[in-house]
Design an enzyme around this catalytic site. Structure first.
Site, PDB file in Angstrom:
ATOM      1  CG  ASP A  98      -1.993   1.139   1.060  1.00 39.70           C
ATOM      2  OD1 ASP A  98      -2.969   1.171   1.839  1.00 39.70           O
ATOM      3  OD2 ASP A  98      -2.015   1.813   0.069  1.00 39.70           O
ATOM      4  NE  ARG A 111      -3.771   5.527   1.119  1.00 35.38           N
ATOM      5  CZ  ARG A 111      -3.682   5.142  -0.013  1.00 35.38           C
ATOM      6  NH1 ARG A 111      -3.571   6.434  -1.062  1.00 35.38           N
ATOM      7  NH2 ARG A 111      -3.722   3.979  -0.846  1.00 35.38           N
ATOM      8  CG  ASN A 112      -0.101   4.263   3.553  1.00 31.13           C
ATOM      9  OD1 ASN A 112      -0.616   4.705   4.462  1.00 31.13           O
ATOM     10  ND2 ASN A 112      -0.645   3.521   2.672  1.00 31.13           N
ATOM     11  CG  ASP A 164       1.926   2.326   8.610  1.00 28.75           C
ATOM     12  OD1 ASP A 164       1.349   3.219   8.584  1.00 28.75           O
ATOM     13  OD2 ASP A 164       2.309   1.696   9.794  1.00 28.75           O
TER      14      ASP A 164
END
Ligand SMILES: CNC(=O)Nc1cc(-c2cccc(-n3cnc4cc(C(C)(C)C)ccc4c3=O)c2C)cn(C)c1=O
Length: 285
Positions: A147, A151-152, A165
């Site tokens: 992912d 945003r990560n 993450d």
């Protein structure tokens, strides 16, 4: 650098597993926000080490599988990865304790600082190169993020950017997130083989990295604007790709385009991307 000079906390007093952190040594501070697994707070470990503490909401994560994986994840150490310090797994909810990044997510940072970042090609490219370095390390460790997106990623002091993450997507229980038909599945960052067969690989991370580069050079715009997921799936299957951001040199856009080759094997590795981007970066000087 050898692992011994890394700030990974020493073994907790009670247990003999170095990935187990004693909650008595954690002081929980302000809330930083909430993610897929619930609330995340800033914390101090042993009074001095800044940390972020994910407090895993019951039923959001397959906890036992994750706790097993945590042993592997604590060994993944790189200056462009948000370090997993350990877990507090002797109580519920379990805590995931990581390094703290003071400027928060890259996506919010790009949106908040658009005025100063827009047109600063060197800085935007440097952010992309930092993410690429972290991902090249994961690629070498045969570790798939699943992912990768702005945003990560997280931003620290002096415009340090780190990937966060990585691998956690495997432990999400919410099938709105895990199934490609779900409302929370990151369709706009997924290549054809993931949309059709959920076939994840380092080359599907490379596709997502191309979209992350597009996010960086548009200072945080939403890829494909307000198109619905079904419309994006249709375009991606037909080979329609994201347009060149105005702030993006043609040679940088060429790198993005390679990340979006329909066939995974035609996409460059992160190792190759790192070489190509540093050549472009030198060309800018
Ligand atoms: C001001 N500074 C800060 O806010 N710093 C920080 C904010 C967060 C933070 C805060 C709230 C929510 C989340 N968050 C967001 N998305 C997530 C997505 C997933 C997947 C599985 C869907 C990929 C898993 C967990 C999360 C998650 O915990 C994060 C990372 C984490 N760290 C290390 C910081 O330094």
């Amino acid at each position: 650098a050898s692992p011994c000079d890394r700030p990974v906390p020493a073994t907790a007093g009670l247990s003999h597993d170095k990935w187990e952190i004693d909650p008595a040594e954690l002081m929980l501070l302000e809330e930083l926000g909430s993610g897929q697994f619930g609330v995340v707070r800033r914390g101090k470990w042993r009074g001095s080490i800044d940390t972020a503490v994910k407090m895993m909401k019951e039923g959001t994560m397959s906890e036992d599988d994750f706790i097993e994986e945590a042993k592997v994840m604590t060994k993944l150490q790189h200056q462009n990865l948000v370090q997993l310090y350990g877990v507090c797994s002797k109580h519920r909810p379990i805590y995931i304790v990581t390094e703290y990044m003071k400027h928060g997510s890259l996506l919010n940072y790009l949106r908040r600082h658009e005025a100063t970042l827009d047109g600063n090609i060197g800085l935007l490219l440097d952010m992309c190169i930092q993410v690429c370095k972290g991902m090249a390390y994961l690629e070498r460790q045969n570790y798939i993020h699943r992912d990768l997106a702005a945003r990560n990623c997280l931003v620290g002091s002096e415009n340090v950017v780190k990937v966060a993450d990585f691998g956690l997507a495997r432990y999400v229980l919410d099938d709105q997130y895990t199934s490609s038909g779900g409302t929370k599945f990151p369709i706009k960052w997924a290549p054809p083989e993931v949309l059709n067969y959920t076939r994840f690989s380092s080359k599907s991370d490379v596709w997502a990295y191309g979209v992350l580069m597009w996010e960086v050079f548009t200072c945080g715009k939403m890829p494909y604007g307000r198109l619905k997921n079904t419309e994006v799936v249709d375009r991606v299957q037909r080979g329609v790709i994201l347009e060149r951001p105005k702030a993006c040199h043609k040679e940088i856009y060429e790198v993005m385009r390679k990340c979006w080759c329909h066939c995974p094997e035609d996409r460059p590795s992160f190792r190759a991307l790192k070489e190509q981007l540093s050549v472009v970066s030198q060309g800018l000087l």
